[in-house]
Design a protein around this motif. Sequence first.
Motif, PDB file in Angstrom:
ATOM      1  N   THR A 135       0.822  -1.212   0.000  1.00  0.00           N
ATOM      2  CA  THR A 135       0.000   0.000   0.000  1.00  0.00           C
ATOM      3  C   THR A 135       0.854   1.260   0.000  1.00  0.00           C
ATOM      4  OG1 THR A 135      -0.113   0.095   2.404  1.00  0.00           O
ATOM      5  CG2 THR A 135      -1.843  -1.157   1.307  1.00  0.00           C
ATOM      6  N   VAL A 136       2.063   1.180   0.566  1.00  0.00           N
ATOM      7  CA  VAL A 136       2.917   2.370   0.635  1.00  0.00           C
ATOM      8  C   VAL A 136       3.621   2.616  -0.691  1.00  0.00           C
ATOM      9  CG1 VAL A 136       4.904   3.375   1.819  1.00  0.00           C
ATOM     10  CG2 VAL A 136       3.249   2.062   3.099  1.00  0.00           C
ATOM     11  N   GLN A 137       3.831   1.499  -1.432  1.00  0.00           N
ATOM     12  CA  GLN A 137       4.618   1.525  -2.666  1.00  0.00           C
ATOM     13  C   GLN A 137       4.410   2.741  -3.571  1.00  0.00           C
ATOM     14  OE1 GLN A 137       4.129  -1.929  -5.203  1.00  0.00           O
ATOM     15  NE2 GLN A 137       5.550  -2.931  -3.824  1.00  0.00           N
ATOM     16  N   GLY A 138       3.167   3.004  -3.948  1.00  0.00           N
ATOM     17  CA  GLY A 138       2.942   4.053  -4.938  1.00  0.00           C
ATOM     18  C   GLY A 138       2.767   5.439  -4.342  1.00  0.00           C
ATOM     19  N   GLU A 139       2.958   5.566  -3.006  1.00  0.00           N
ATOM     20  CA  GLU A 139       2.678   6.850  -2.362  1.00  0.00           C
ATOM     21  C   GLU A 139       3.608   7.950  -2.873  1.00  0.00           C
ATOM     22  OE1 GLU A 139       0.393   7.825  -0.305  1.00  0.00           O
ATOM     23  OE2 GLU A 139      -0.606   5.896   0.055  1.00  0.00           O
ATOM     24  N   ASP A 140       3.071   9.148  -2.893  1.00  0.00           N
ATOM     25  CA  ASP A 140       3.818  10.291  -3.429  1.00  0.00           C
ATOM     26  C   ASP A 140       5.136  10.516  -2.713  1.00  0.00           C
ATOM     27  OD1 ASP A 140       1.844  10.639  -5.193  1.00  0.00           O
ATOM     28  OD2 ASP A 140       0.788  12.204  -4.054  1.00  0.00           O
ATOM     29  N   TYR A 141       5.089  10.391  -1.362  1.00  0.00           N
ATOM     30  CA  TYR A 141       6.323  10.722  -0.642  1.00  0.00           C
ATOM     31  C   TYR A 141       7.454   9.758  -0.953  1.00  0.00           C
ATOM     32  CZ  TYR A 141       4.041   7.517   2.613  1.00  0.00           C
ATOM     33  OH  TYR A 141       3.397   6.444   3.163  1.00  0.00           O
ATOM     34  N   VAL A 142       7.102   8.491  -1.243  1.00  0.00           N
ATOM     35  CA  VAL A 142       8.155   7.530  -1.598  1.00  0.00           C
ATOM     36  C   VAL A 142       8.724   7.895  -2.969  1.00  0.00           C
ATOM     37  CG1 VAL A 142       8.682   5.134  -2.088  1.00  0.00           C
ATOM     38  CG2 VAL A 142       7.125   5.698  -0.228  1.00  0.00           C
ATOM     39  N   LEU A 143       7.822   8.185  -3.921  1.00  0.00           N
ATOM     40  CA  LEU A 143       8.274   8.562  -5.268  1.00  0.00           C
ATOM     41  C   LEU A 143       9.118   9.828  -5.194  1.00  0.00           C
ATOM     42  CD1 LEU A 143       5.009   7.910  -7.310  1.00  0.00           C
ATOM     43  CD2 LEU A 143       7.051   6.474  -7.115  1.00  0.00           C
ATOM     44  N   PHE A 144       8.635  10.792  -4.402  1.00  0.00           N
ATOM     45  CA  PHE A 144       9.357  12.061  -4.306  1.00  0.00           C
ATOM     46  C   PHE A 144      10.758  11.837  -3.752  1.00  0.00           C
ATOM     47  CE2 PHE A 144      10.268  16.098  -2.012  1.00  0.00           C
ATOM     48  CZ  PHE A 144      10.414  16.882  -3.143  1.00  0.00           C
ATOM     49  N   ALA A 145      10.856  11.022  -2.693  1.00  0.00           N
ATOM     50  CA  ALA A 145      12.162  10.744  -2.091  1.00  0.00           C
ATOM     51  C   ALA A 145      13.096  10.115  -3.114  1.00  0.00           C
ATOM     52  CB  ALA A 145      12.005   9.828  -0.891  1.00  0.00           C
ATOM     53  N   GLU A 146      12.526   9.222  -3.941  1.00  0.00           N
ATOM     54  CA  GLU A 146      13.353   8.588  -4.971  1.00  0.00           C
ATOM     55  C   GLU A 146      13.828   9.607  -5.988  1.00  0.00           C
ATOM     56  OE1 GLU A 146      11.447   5.302  -6.870  1.00  0.00           O
ATOM     57  OE2 GLU A 146      11.421   4.155  -4.997  1.00  0.00           O
ATOM     58  N   HIS A 147      12.900  10.451  -6.429  1.00  0.00           N
ATOM     59  CA  HIS A 147      13.246  11.398  -7.491  1.00  0.00           C
ATOM     60  C   HIS A 147      14.181  12.485  -7.000  1.00  0.00           C
ATOM     61  CE1 HIS A 147      10.589   9.868 -10.641  1.00  0.00           C
ATOM     62  NE2 HIS A 147       9.950   9.363  -9.598  1.00  0.00           N
ATOM     63  N   LYS A 148      14.144  12.704  -5.674  1.00  0.00           N
ATOM     64  CA  LYS A 148      15.076  13.664  -5.099  1.00  0.00           C
ATOM     65  C   LYS A 148      16.501  13.130  -5.193  1.00  0.00           C
ATOM     66  CE  LYS A 148      14.061  14.471  -0.820  1.00  0.00           C
ATOM     67  NZ  LYS A 148      13.565  14.924   0.493  1.00  0.00           N
ATOM     68  N   GLY A 149      16.623  11.836  -5.473  1.00  0.00           N
ATOM     69  CA  GLY A 149      17.942  11.240  -5.585  1.00  0.00           C
ATOM     70  C   GLY A 149      18.499  10.761  -4.262  1.00  0.00           C
ATOM     71  N   LEU A 150      17.616  10.518  -3.292  1.00  0.00           N
ATOM     72  CA  LEU A 150      18.105   9.973  -2.021  1.00  0.00           C
ATOM     73  C   LEU A 150      18.629   8.560  -2.243  1.00  0.00           C
ATOM     74  CD1 LEU A 150      15.384  11.000   0.576  1.00  0.00           C
ATOM     75  CD2 LEU A 150      17.664  11.953   0.269  1.00  0.00           C
ATOM     76  N   PRO A 151      19.628   8.162  -1.446  1.00  0.00           N
ATOM     77  CA  PRO A 151      20.149   6.798  -1.610  1.00  0.00           C
ATOM     78  C   PRO A 151      19.048   5.764  -1.332  1.00  0.00           C
ATOM     79  CG  PRO A 151      21.330   8.006   0.125  1.00  0.00           C
ATOM     80  CD  PRO A 151      20.337   8.938  -0.442  1.00  0.00           C
ATOM     81  N   GLN A 152      19.137   4.652  -2.038  1.00  0.00           N
ATOM     82  CA  GLN A 152      18.136   3.586  -1.908  1.00  0.00           C
ATOM     83  C   GLN A 152      17.872   3.202  -0.456  1.00  0.00           C
ATOM     84  OE1 GLN A 152      16.160   1.750  -3.925  1.00  0.00           O
ATOM     85  NE2 GLN A 152      16.615   3.328  -5.433  1.00  0.00           N
ATOM     86  N   ASN A 153      18.958   3.045   0.298  1.00  0.00           N
ATOM     87  CA  ASN A 153      18.821   2.625   1.687  1.00  0.00           C
ATOM     88  C   ASN A 153      17.943   3.569   2.486  1.00  0.00           C
ATOM     89  OD1 ASN A 153      20.116   0.268   1.866  1.00  0.00           O
ATOM     90  ND2 ASN A 153      22.131   1.137   2.358  1.00  0.00           N
ATOM     91  N   ARG A 154      18.168   4.857   2.255  1.00  0.00           N
ATOM     92  CA  ARG A 154      17.430   5.854   3.013  1.00  0.00           C
ATOM     93  C   ARG A 154      15.955   5.836   2.620  1.00  0.00           C
ATOM     94  NH1 ARG A 154      17.494  10.087   6.227  1.00  0.00           N
ATOM     95  NH2 ARG A 154      16.472  11.863   5.285  1.00  0.00           N
ATOM     96  N   VAL A 155      15.695   5.718   1.339  1.00  0.00           N
ATOM     97  CA  VAL A 155      14.300   5.651   0.893  1.00  0.00           C
ATOM     98  C   VAL A 155      13.637   4.438   1.534  1.00  0.00           C
ATOM     99  CG1 VAL A 155      12.773   5.433  -1.080  1.00  0.00           C
ATOM    100  CG2 VAL A 155      14.885   6.735  -1.297  1.00  0.00           C
ATOM    101  N   PHE A 156      14.354   3.323   1.542  1.00  0.00           N
ATOM    102  CA  PHE A 156      13.790   2.080   2.054  1.00  0.00           C
ATOM    103  C   PHE A 156      13.453   2.194   3.542  1.00  0.00           C
ATOM    104  CE2 PHE A 156      14.339  -2.270   3.792  1.00  0.00           C
ATOM    105  CZ  PHE A 156      13.290  -2.868   3.124  1.00  0.00           C
ATOM    106  N   TYR A 157      14.444   2.637   4.336  1.00  0.00           N
ATOM    107  CA  TYR A 157      14.226   2.668   5.781  1.00  0.00           C
ATOM    108  C   TYR A 157      13.360   3.843   6.225  1.00  0.00           C
ATOM    109  CZ  TYR A 157      17.578  -1.042   6.384  1.00  0.00           C
ATOM    110  OH  TYR A 157      18.203  -2.242   6.326  1.00  0.00           O
ATOM    111  N   ALA A 158      13.724   5.051   5.783  1.00  0.00           N
ATOM    112  CA  ALA A 158      13.105   6.246   6.357  1.00  0.00           C
ATOM    113  C   ALA A 158      11.743   6.548   5.739  1.00  0.00           C
ATOM    114  CB  ALA A 158      14.041   7.437   6.200  1.00  0.00           C
ATOM    115  N   TYR A 159      11.524   6.126   4.504  1.00  0.00           N
ATOM    116  CA  TYR A 159      10.265   6.491   3.854  1.00  0.00           C
ATOM    117  C   TYR A 159       9.340   5.293   3.690  1.00  0.00           C
ATOM    118  CZ  TYR A 159      12.358  10.979   2.909  1.00  0.00           C
ATOM    119  OH  TYR A 159      12.927  12.206   3.051  1.00  0.00           O
ATOM    120  N   TYR A 160       9.936   4.172   3.324  1.00  0.00           N
ATOM    121  CA  TYR A 160       9.115   3.005   2.987  1.00  0.00           C
ATOM    122  C   TYR A 160       8.745   2.225   4.243  1.00  0.00           C
ATOM    123  CZ  TYR A 160       7.700  -0.945   0.106  1.00  0.00           C
ATOM    124  OH  TYR A 160       6.991  -1.930  -0.505  1.00  0.00           O
ATOM    125  N   VAL A 161       9.761   1.694   4.933  1.00  0.00           N
ATOM    126  CA  VAL A 161       9.504   0.846   6.100  1.00  0.00           C
ATOM    127  C   VAL A 161       8.809   1.637   7.198  1.00  0.00           C
ATOM    128  CG1 VAL A 161      10.600  -0.455   7.941  1.00  0.00           C
ATOM    129  CG2 VAL A 161      11.411  -0.699   5.607  1.00  0.00           C
TER     130      VAL A 161
END
Lengths: 301, 334
Positions: free
Chosen positions: B224-250
């Motif tokens: 359910t979190v997968q397609g959320e805007d904040y996750v996409l935004f964090a990715e497009h901001k160029g944050l490292p994968q690890n950070r997106v995974f832990y801080a935004y996704y998990v």
Amino acid sequence: MELAVPSKPQRLGPSHRTLVLRYLRRNKSLAVGLAILMFLILFSVVGSMVVDTGTLAYPLAVAPLQPPGAQYLLGTDKDGRDLLAVMIRGIILTGSIGLMAGTVGITVGVVLGFMAGFFGGLFDTITRWVTEVLLTIPSLILLIIIAGTIVDKNQVTIFTMAGVTSLLAWVGPTRVVRAQVLTMKESTYVSVAKLSGMGSMEIIFKELMPNLLPFLVASFVGQLMGAIYASFGLEILGLGPAREPTLGMTIYWAVFNSAMFNQWWWWILWPIVAMVLIFTSLSLINLGLDEVANPRVRRTE
Amino acid sequence: MKLSYLFRRLVFLVIVIWTAATLLFFIPRLSPVNPIRERFLAIARSTGYLPTDLNTIIASFETKFGLDKPLPQQYVDYMRSVLRGDLGVSLMSYPKTVNQLIGEALPWTLGLLTVTTIITFLVGTAIGALASWPKSPQWVKGMVTPLIVLAAIPPQVLGLLLIYFVAFKLNILPMTGAFDPGDLPNLSITFILDVARHAILPSLTLVLAYIGFWALGMRGMGVTVQGEDYVLFAEHKGLPQNRVFYAYYVRNAILPQVTSLALAFGGIISAGVLVESVFGFPGIGSTLTAAIAANDYFVIYGIGFITILAVGVSMLVVDLIYPLLDPRIRYDRK
């Protein structure tokens, strides 16, 4: 003037069977689960035709403690039961307990859930309250205490087991169905039906039931698993039908007689394998049906 | 607002626990078996001596335990003593009190189940999160289905299967018990190591039996979190994968898992009932099954009572901490 009988529309494309097969190839959980279930059913049905389970699955039928071999394919236990016959009979008995308790649970759950959700009021309050209390008591503990009051374990039959298990089997379905009915009640098609003058019963059977059906089929498998799980939990504590060779009772007797400690491994291994197969197949079917009934949880893989 | 909600919730908890305790009080009394008579008959069978005044002895014990009074009176008496924190005496192990019996068995159950619940929660949640993460390798995504199937198999069956292969075939771990027979519990290093060795199989059983539950829950939330805007935004901001995974996704998906963890702690005793009998583990579950076999009323009531209390309190805690964890949930209205 003769009316032209409309000819049956020709089905275009692949036949029904090919479609089912194609779907099963995509939905692997369902396919594997159904395959194991078919194997278990075939094993017990063909088995009961070939083997005289009525005598061989009960004590003093054959020589005790024979290891698996040419004469006794799966070996025999200490009380002189032929384990091949026990397996055949055990799968049927254990499955029957599950089917009976599962059916009672889902039927009572649908009736209570519909009445509580659709009509609301005092009945809804009572139902909610009773289920809330019953959810607070861990069901296995309650079932053990209930089954513990039966004094003569020799009089326990598989019907007793199904009865005891059903005592709590309705709680889950009641809550889930009630919640579903509550959401469906607010939907536009029910409002339209009400405005067009449909009665309550008509709305329940013509509008709500058909929408709930796939959901009910899927939760029936869950109920079946739950019932077998609960009855097994009682049987392994010796609270099951002492005279019947269900899978749980067979495991109980094997543990009771320290089968592993005494190197009689075949006594305990076969019923365990049968239990593992039953639960594997049902849970795979459950996963597969979940995908059919609720397309939103389609697998991400 | 908040306080009135807390008050209503507390009243509801008390009513639910009281109703459940009442139910538990009367069910064992449906059995016609007199536990005291059974106890004396068992002694008579093993010694070959049956006292002639058995009925007088039984009657005097019934008076002592208050079992001669009418049932409603017993019910009131028992509820009163529970309010004082006194759960009565065991009929089978008299003069031991139920509090003592629970005190002896509870540490075993809590030790085994707390450790395995935490391990299972951490590993299962990690697997579930990775399985729903779109960039995970295929084999990680496929891991959840076998774990769910494993979770469907009763823990007792898994336990027996492990005993069969690890303890019987390979003979590298003990089959049953919590320590070597003949040893008395003490705090020496050898004893602690022995306990740990005995705890491996029960722990492994519990981990295998419940890990799929956590993995399934976390995967469901992850999706359910997968397609959320904040996750996409964090990715497009160029944050490292690890950070997106832990801080935004998990972090956003883990909330329901935390509440399930609280509920799982409440259900520790009932989970113990499932495996302890298979492993002959001297915890609450084994105590309860022995008490039920002997119709030891007060022990059944006592264990039933603390079980309900644990479940009820954990439900309450979940309700109360949820708004703290998730600011979107408030109990202002209704």
